[in-house]
Motif scaffolding. Structure first.
Motif, PDB file in Angstrom:
ATOM      1  N   LYS B  47     -18.780 -52.444 131.333  1.00 19.06           N
ATOM      2  CA  LYS B  47     -19.996 -52.172 131.558  1.00 19.06           C
ATOM      3  C   LYS B  47     -21.020 -53.342 131.816  1.00 19.06           C
ATOM      4  O   LYS B  47     -20.871 -54.445 130.920  1.00 19.06           O
ATOM      5  CB  LYS B  47     -20.606 -51.461 130.297  1.00 19.06           C
ATOM      6  CG  LYS B  47     -20.321 -49.897 130.557  1.00 19.06           C
ATOM      7  CD  LYS B  47     -21.197 -49.077 129.548  1.00 19.06           C
ATOM      8  CE  LYS B  47     -20.385 -47.747 129.384  1.00 19.06           C
ATOM      9  NZ  LYS B  47     -19.963 -47.545 128.137  1.00 19.06           N
ATOM     10  N   GLY B  48     -21.899 -53.481 132.575  1.00 12.63           N
ATOM     11  CA  GLY B  48     -22.649 -54.728 132.801  1.00 12.63           C
ATOM     12  C   GLY B  48     -21.963 -55.982 133.094  1.00 12.63           C
ATOM     13  O   GLY B  48     -22.677 -56.877 133.381  1.00 12.63           O
ATOM     14  N   HIS B  50     -20.996 -58.987 135.368  1.00 13.58           N
ATOM     15  CA  HIS B  50     -21.689 -59.478 136.362  1.00 13.58           C
ATOM     16  C   HIS B  50     -20.467 -59.715 137.480  1.00 13.58           C
ATOM     17  O   HIS B  50     -19.725 -60.578 137.513  1.00 13.58           O
ATOM     18  CB  HIS B  50     -22.130 -60.822 135.851  1.00 13.58           C
ATOM     19  CG  HIS B  50     -22.878 -61.595 136.879  1.00 13.58           C
ATOM     20  ND1 HIS B  50     -24.420 -61.635 137.120  1.00 13.58           N
ATOM     21  CD2 HIS B  50     -22.454 -62.390 137.974  1.00 13.58           C
ATOM     22  CE1 HIS B  50     -24.877 -62.435 137.823  1.00 13.58           C
ATOM     23  NE2 HIS B  50     -23.685 -62.874 138.621  1.00 13.58           N
ATOM     24  N   LYS B  70     -24.981 -57.157 138.592  1.00 12.74           N
ATOM     25  CA  LYS B  70     -24.272 -56.184 137.669  1.00 12.74           C
ATOM     26  C   LYS B  70     -23.501 -55.190 138.441  1.00 12.74           C
ATOM     27  O   LYS B  70     -23.842 -54.903 139.611  1.00 12.74           O
ATOM     28  CB  LYS B  70     -25.511 -55.542 136.897  1.00 12.74           C
ATOM     29  CG  LYS B  70     -25.967 -56.670 135.603  1.00 12.74           C
ATOM     30  CD  LYS B  70     -26.525 -55.504 134.673  1.00 12.74           C
ATOM     31  CE  LYS B  70     -26.849 -56.511 133.567  1.00 12.74           C
ATOM     32  NZ  LYS B  70     -26.296 -57.682 133.440  1.00 12.74           N
ATOM     33  N   GLU B  72     -23.189 -52.093 137.776  1.00  9.93           N
ATOM     34  CA  GLU B  72     -23.763 -50.884 137.999  1.00  9.93           C
ATOM     35  C   GLU B  72     -24.897 -51.003 139.259  1.00  9.93           C
ATOM     36  O   GLU B  72     -24.772 -49.981 140.000  1.00  9.93           O
ATOM     37  CB  GLU B  72     -24.943 -50.651 137.036  1.00  9.93           C
ATOM     38  CG  GLU B  72     -24.217 -50.157 135.715  1.00  9.93           C
ATOM     39  CD  GLU B  72     -23.278 -51.385 134.914  1.00  9.93           C
ATOM     40  OE1 GLU B  72     -23.641 -52.578 135.330  1.00  9.93           O
ATOM     41  OE2 GLU B  72     -22.510 -50.966 134.212  1.00  9.93           O
ATOM     42  N   GLU B 795     -28.828 -62.260 130.533  1.00  9.16           N
ATOM     43  CA  GLU B 795     -28.227 -62.003 131.733  1.00  9.16           C
ATOM     44  C   GLU B 795     -27.481 -62.827 132.456  1.00  9.16           C
ATOM     45  O   GLU B 795     -26.867 -62.676 133.509  1.00  9.16           O
ATOM     46  CB  GLU B 795     -29.725 -61.929 132.736  1.00  9.16           C
ATOM     47  CG  GLU B 795     -30.513 -61.136 132.443  1.00  9.16           C
ATOM     48  CD  GLU B 795     -30.337 -59.621 132.640  1.00  9.16           C
ATOM     49  OE1 GLU B 795     -29.494 -59.291 133.592  1.00  9.16           O
ATOM     50  OE2 GLU B 795     -30.424 -58.774 131.504  1.00  9.16           O
TER      51      GLU B 795
END
Ligand SMILES: Cc1cc2nc3c(=O)[nH]c(=O)nc-3n(C[C@H](O)[C@H](O)[C@H](O)COP(=O)(O)OP(=O)(O)OC[C@H]3O[C@@H](n4cnc5c(N)ncnc54)[C@H](O)[C@@H]3O)c2cc1C
Ligand code: HEM
Ligand code: SF4
Ligand code: SF4
Lengths: 301, 843
Positions: B47-48, B50, B70, B72, B795
């Protein structure tokens, strides 16, 4: 596949020599076959020779040419020795060997006993000059204390931890705590109270005193273990062994063993650092006293 | 039934891009995806995560958008754009067979080799039929298409449980989120890394209250990483998990599992089974469609034309399955292949400008296609490549013109690339003391193969004899070449054997002298621990260690005693040839090694003809005998010392020192635990330490911390999509900034020295910490501090980081410089695994 981005340090086909490095497997005390020990010894012998061979009037003290010389060397050395603290923390990319620095630090530091003391001409009294000398001696003695620890403790530290890291030791204790918590769920009032004692009143390291002397008899887990063991024994004697209590006893014993290992680890690490809490602050006091000593000498002059 | 113009199998970046482009062109198409979502490989990223868009210079041609961001966001964009483009997607459609329905194609018969359980292979013949193709799904549905694009990726299918009940719904083959399950009895099957990691994840938080059991077929965990095994055993000792070793599942029922153990059958409560028993690569399925692979090698890819067409006419292969694992490449190929199928054969591939740049500045003014043809034609080992392979090969290689007299590489330079001479001639300086003695290598031939194969430094300086055009083939491209083109592999091996012999024995030998010796030479692969020579046996073969390393042991007083360490590029076994005696010591492989076995007979003839060589070997033998005698005499007087020496040497070999070029060791008799080494590492490397001092194995107070060994053949390089791992100019293995953070290298390194992390912000100046206590001080800053002082930290992308041996730093390894007591040293195994080790105990 295709990495087409510019490559940071591509191979050029050149036989780039590696940066020279120290691959000798020798500790700081034997660094370069004791080079600094020899330097320091020579320095001390020369200083003593000069002291014995000269006969200044009225007598040896800081004010003779030899006194000045020894004083300047000594002061310079003290400042340089103090800079080890900086050297240790500024790494950069340039060549240096902290091991070499430590080696020189130790031996030149010891030679200060001779140089500093000869500088005084044994003219000691209750004044700022003698204060500087005394502080210097304290720093040096604490250094010697440090060396003896550095020589003996690492082996014990290594043997105690085996291949377990400090983090893993603490993790093992936490895991046992969780198991104790689960195992205590079905227990009644007093017994659960003992387990809570182990969970809530147990400190791993404790006070400095405890760390150094290793007396943890009054700690929650030790008390809980003693109490539960007694109950288990009583149960066994009366022929009504309680499985659940035995399980708790087993877990408490394991926790006690895990605590013992972690505490030995922490104790050894504390000792390896403790002497620095004398060595470094007194060094700072020494630097201040040294400054006062030099200023006052020039003022009186 | 409608016959589609194109059927696309697999909806990863390759397949998805192809389908979107087909939709844009208005071609009738269907996209078949086995799961219920698009792009399963990327869907399964953490998940998430990069996602990175390398290589940056490559333009994106796909109708779908893709930029770094990302997971997603990437998936969201594709979902939207696929729907908007009107792509005809069929989910839950796993293709299990593809057969041509047209007439049999004359002469197009494929030999399908299948490996049987007992290790034998059997071949069946497969007659290819012309399109259209019938694609059969696992649910029995059929689909007809004129052309098929295979974009299956390389993930393959997990191996299924074969026992009764193995198909029940509570048996699963993946674990996305271990925190999802609570209060369950869970069995994890399989003692590899995947199984262990899943099992540990499930029992990590006792609050979840799962009862976790791991079932393993064998007694120990040979395929898993040491760190994982240790964590597992610790979890077992802590009572968090149970392990059933030497056990097999025999039956699965709802709510129960039956396991055959060494002590009989056990039936236990079981709410969920997670089977991690490996996965089968898609190769078997792909071959059954009539698509041939370049070779039997595990690394091989399908044979493809310049338009991605496979050996089955009308079936095309793109993406990771075709050998291009980067998302951008996959997407471009999806676009291109649809253009090709649609008849646009003039389309130039997207990497054309990159290749143009590679050939710019060379004499001859050829186009890219002409250059590729020129190289393929002139360099003999490239003859067997297809034009698509040549393109891909070239992306990883370089062509350069060397002027007469210019140095190509120097003796002792690190380097594992292979060179081919397209035009001209080079001169090899065989004698380091006299550069005027040279041996020529001419057009069409190769050089540099010793570095490629042994993983060691260059053995001689090579200069251009006249103006020479050379293609430099990176290690990766060369390994791929060897697996794709068997003839190239044989040729490289032959040349390597000959040159290794010349290099080792020197003594004025010429290739002609070696003909008989080489004719009887065999290359053998030796498992770690396997002996090639046993003490006391007779035999007169000589062994040259081509890659890996060996240890020499002698039994003294009934115990094996370590004598010496023999690196690649050396030979053993010469004593028996010279004096005809029985083997005086045992030689076994420290790590998996390749050796060249030379028969004694022709070698003896060679010695008779070349007395100089005999003298040289005699000299070497004398020094080895001396060493043996020295150790033996020590053994009599200082038995303990020798045992310790043997113990330490064996320990180090176990720790991978046998394949290391440079390893960090800590003498725990000196280490005061100040962690200054770690701090120095962080302070000289973007604030992140690349070594874990405390972790790692210890023997007799000698500790091998978790830090890179700079392996001769780095495992971490094996599977890096952007090819970001290289060997640097001083021999260090390093990762460059093109890393996409996929974590493959972390999984592949057997020593657990790579981690994924983000660069923390810069710390305030040391002096302000000294005086005012601002900042975290020397060493690695905590994540908390980094988060607080860098708004962008959360991030930031995680990248792989590891030791770079402080290359470029004048002072050498910072950890060693910063150790106050001299406990930390970084050494090569030859430096350390020598008799001087014995003095360690004498000190
Ligand atoms: C953890 C990780 C991180 C990565 N990070 C990056 C990154 O940041 N940047 C980058 O460029 N690359 C990255 N990669 C590489 C990249 O994800 C893959 O190489 C790429 O997805 C391959 O695309 P593909 O289209 O060839 O196949 P895949 O993406 O593997 O897709 C194949 C699809 O086919 C389906 N399929 C398989 N068999 C069948 C069948 N028989 N019938 C029907 N459907 C089938 C599968 O379900 C799947 O959806 C990473 C890889 C991993 C593992
Ligand atoms: C006047 C003399 C001395 C002065 C001013 C001095 C000062 C210092 C200072 C400032 C440090 C740095 C501590 C740190 O930052 O961690 C240090 C470290 C140390 N000193 Fe001294 N010192 C003196 C004499 C000695 C002597 C005589 C010895 C030994 C016999 C000694 C042994 C050490 C050792 C072992 C260290 C620790 C090195 C390390 O672990 O990094 N010192 N000293
Ligand atoms: S990262 Fe691991 S596999 Fe790669 S060179 Fe270092 S130790 Fe070897
Ligand atoms: S360096 Fe490691 S994490 Fe980075 S892309 Fe290569 S294999 Fe993946």
């Amino acid at each position: 596949m295709a990495s087409t981005a510019p490559v940071r340090k591509a191979m050029t086909g050149k036989a780039v020599t590696r940066a020279p490095r120290d691959t000798a497997h020798e500790g700081f005390l034997t660094h370069k076959r004791g080079r600094w020990a020899k330097v320091a010894l020579t320095l001390s012998i020369v200083a003593m020779g000069a002291y014995l061979l000269t006969d200044p009037v009225p007598r040896h003290n800081g004010g003779t040419w030899l006194g000045y010389l020894l004083g300047s060397i000594g002061a310079g050395m003290i400042v340089w020795l103090s800079l080890l603290g900086v050297r240790k923390r500024v790494i950069g990319s340039k060549p240096f060997s902290l091991k070499g620095w430590t080696s020189a630090h130790v031996y030149l530091g010891l030679s200060l006993i001779v140089i500093g003391t000869l500088h005084t001409g044994f003219q000691l009294g209750w004044n700022v000059h003698t204060l500087a000398w005394a502080l210097m001696m304290i720093v040096i003695l604490s250094g010697l204390w440090g060396i003896s620890l550095y020589a003996n403790l690492p082996e014990r530290l290594s043997a105690n931890r085996g291949e377990v890291t400090q983090l893993q030791m603490l993790e093992a204790i936490r895991t046992l705590d969780r198991q104790l918590d689960t195992a205590a769920q079905p227990l009644g009032g007093e017994d659960a109270e003992f387990v809570r004692m182990s969970l809530e009143q147990c400190t791993i390291a404790g006070s400095l005193r405890q760390r150094l002397f290793g007396n943890y008899a009054s700690d929650g887990n030790a008390r809980a273990l003693a109490a539960i063991s007694e109950k288990v024994m009583a149960g066994l004697r009366s022929g009504r062994a309680d499985d659940r209590l035995q399980q708790i006893q087993f877990l408490l014993e394991r926790k006690e063993a895990a605590l013992a290992q972690a505490r030995r680890h922490i104790s050894l690490k504390t000792q390896l650092e403790l002497w620095l809490y004398v060595h470094v602050p007194v060094t700072i006091a020494l630097l201040a006293a040294l400054l006062a000593h030099i200023i006052s000498v020039f003022l009186y002059w | 039934m409608t016959t589609y113009r194109i059927a696309i199998v697999g909806s990863g970046p390759g397949g998805l891009s192809a389908a979107a482009h087909a939709a844009k062109l208005g071609l009738s198409h269907i996209l078949l995806e086995k799961t219920d979502h698009l792009s399963d490989t990327i869907y399964k990223y953490q998940k998430g995560k990069h996602v990175m868009a390398t290589p940056s210079q490559l333009v994106l041609r796909s109708p779908l958008d893709f930029e770094a961001g990302k997971r997603e966001v990437v998936l969201g964009t594709w979902n939207e754009q696929t729907a908007a483009a009107g792509v005809n997607v069929k989910h839950g459609a796993e293709v299990k067979s593809i057969v041509g329905t047209g007439a049999p194609i004359p002469g197009s018969v494929m030999q399908l080799a299948t490996r049987n359980r007992d290790g034998t292979t059997s071949t069946t013949e497969l007659q290819r039929n012309a399109p259209p193709y019938r694609l059969t799904l696992t649910n029995g549905e059929e689909i007809m298409a004129e052309a098929v694009i295979m974009a299956l990726g390389t993930q393959g299918n997990p191996n299924l449980m074969g026992c009764p009940g193995g198909n029940l719904p509570h048996v699963q083959y993946q674990l996305d989120d271990p925190t999802e399950y609570t209060d369950e009895h869970i069995f994890v099957i399989g003692g590899g890394d995947a199984g262990i990691e899943n099992a540990l994840g499930l029992c990590a938080d006792p609050a979840q209250n799962n009862t976790v059991t791991l079932i393993n077929r064998t007694a120990d965990f040979p395929t898993a990483k040491d760190a994982n095994v240790k964590a597992l055993l610790a979890a077992r000792d802590a009572g968090r998990i149970s392990i059933m070793a030497e056990s097999n599942t025999t039956m699965v029922e709802p709510g129960f599992i039956t396991v055959e153990t060494r002590d009989g059958e056990v039936r236990a409560r079981c709410d969920r089974i997670i089977a991690r028993i490996g996965s089968a690569p898609p190769r078997g399925f792909v071959e059954s469609c009539g698509i041939e692979f370049a070779s039997a090698d595990r690394l091989a890819f399908p044979k493809l034309s310049a338009t991605f067409e496979s050996t089955a006419p009308g079936i095309y292969v793109v993406g990771a399955l075709a050998g291009y694992p980067l998302i951008k490449h996959c997407m471009n190929q999806g676009h291109d292949v649809v253009e090709f199928i649609n008849g646009n054969l003039d389309l130039k591939p997207a990497d054309e400008p990159i290749l143009e740049a590679k050939f710019a500045g060379l004499p001859g003014r050829r186009s890219v296609a002409e250059w590729l043809e020129y190289l393929r034609d002139r360099v003999s080992i490239l003859n067997g490549m297809s034009s698509l392979q040549m393109r891909e090969f070239m992306l990883d290689s370089a062509v350069k013109l060397y002027r007469a007299g210019e140095t190509i590489f120097e003796r002792s330079a690190p380097g594992s690339s292979l060179f081919g001479i397209a035009d001209g001639e080079v001169a090899v300086e065989v004698n380091p003391n006299d550069p005027s003695i040279t041996v020529p290598i001419g057009t069409g031939q190769i050089f540099g193969e010793v570095g490629l194969i042994s993983g060691r430094r260059r053995g001689a300086t090579i200069k251009a004899a006249r103006d020479t055009i050379v293609v430099e083939i990176s290690r990766n491209a060369a390994l791929k070449l060897m697996s794709q083109v068997p003839s190239a592999s044989r040729e490289i091996t032959r040349i390597n054997t000959e040159r290794t012999l010349l290099q080792i024995f020197k003594s004025g030998l010429a290739p002609a002298d070696l003909v008989d010796v080489i004719a009887g030479a065999k290359v053998e692969t030796i498992r770690a621990g396997q002996a090639i020579i046993k003490e006391g046996e007779t035999g007169d073969d000589i062994f040259i260690i081509r890659s890996g390393s060996m240890v020499v042991e002698k039994s003294i007083g009934g115990k094996p005693v370590f004598l010496s360490y023999v690196p690649a590029g050396s030979y053993v076994g010469e004593m028996a040839v010279i004096d005809g005696s029985a083997r005086s010591a045992t030689v076994r492989a420290a790590v998996k090694s390749d050796v060249i076995r030379l028969a004694g007979e022709p070698f003896r003839a060679l010695l008779a003809a070349k007395p100089q060589l005999l003298d040289k070997l005699r000299g070497e033998m004398a020094s080895r005998t001396k060493l043996n005698n020295f150790v033996e005499s020590k053994k009599d007087s200082f038995s303990g010392v020798v045992d310790m020496y043997t113990g330490v040497a064996n320990f180090l070999v176990e720790q991978g020192v046998g394949e290391a070029t440079d390893v960090l060791l800590i003498d725990e008799k000196l280490c005061v635990g100040c962690d200054n080494c770690e701090k120095a590492c962080a302070d000289t490397h973007d604030g992140l330490s690349r070594l874990d001092r405390e972790a790692g194995r210890t023997y007799a107070h000698l500790h091998v911390p978790t830090s890179c060994r700079h392996c001769e053949h780095p495992h971490c390089m094996a599977d890096c999509p952007p090819n970001a791992i290289h060997r640097g100019p001083t021999g260090e293995v390093y990762i460059d900034e093109t890393c996409i953070g996929c974590g493959n290298c972390q999984r592949n390194c057997p020593y657990g020295v790579i981690r994924l992390d983000k660069t923390p912000p810069k710390k305030p100046w040391l002096l302000s910490w000294f005086l005012f206590g601002s900042g975290p001080g020397p060493g690695e800053a905590s994540h908390k501090w980094a988060k607080k002082h860098d708004p962008a930290y959360a991030e930031k992308a995680k990248k792989a980081i590891k030791c770079d041996m402080c290359s470029g730093q004048e002072g050498g390894p910072a950890c060693v410089r910063a150790c106050p007591t001299g406990a930390a040293i970084r050494v090569s195994p030859e430096q350390f695994l020598s008799v001087s080790l014995m003095n360690r105990e004498d000190r």
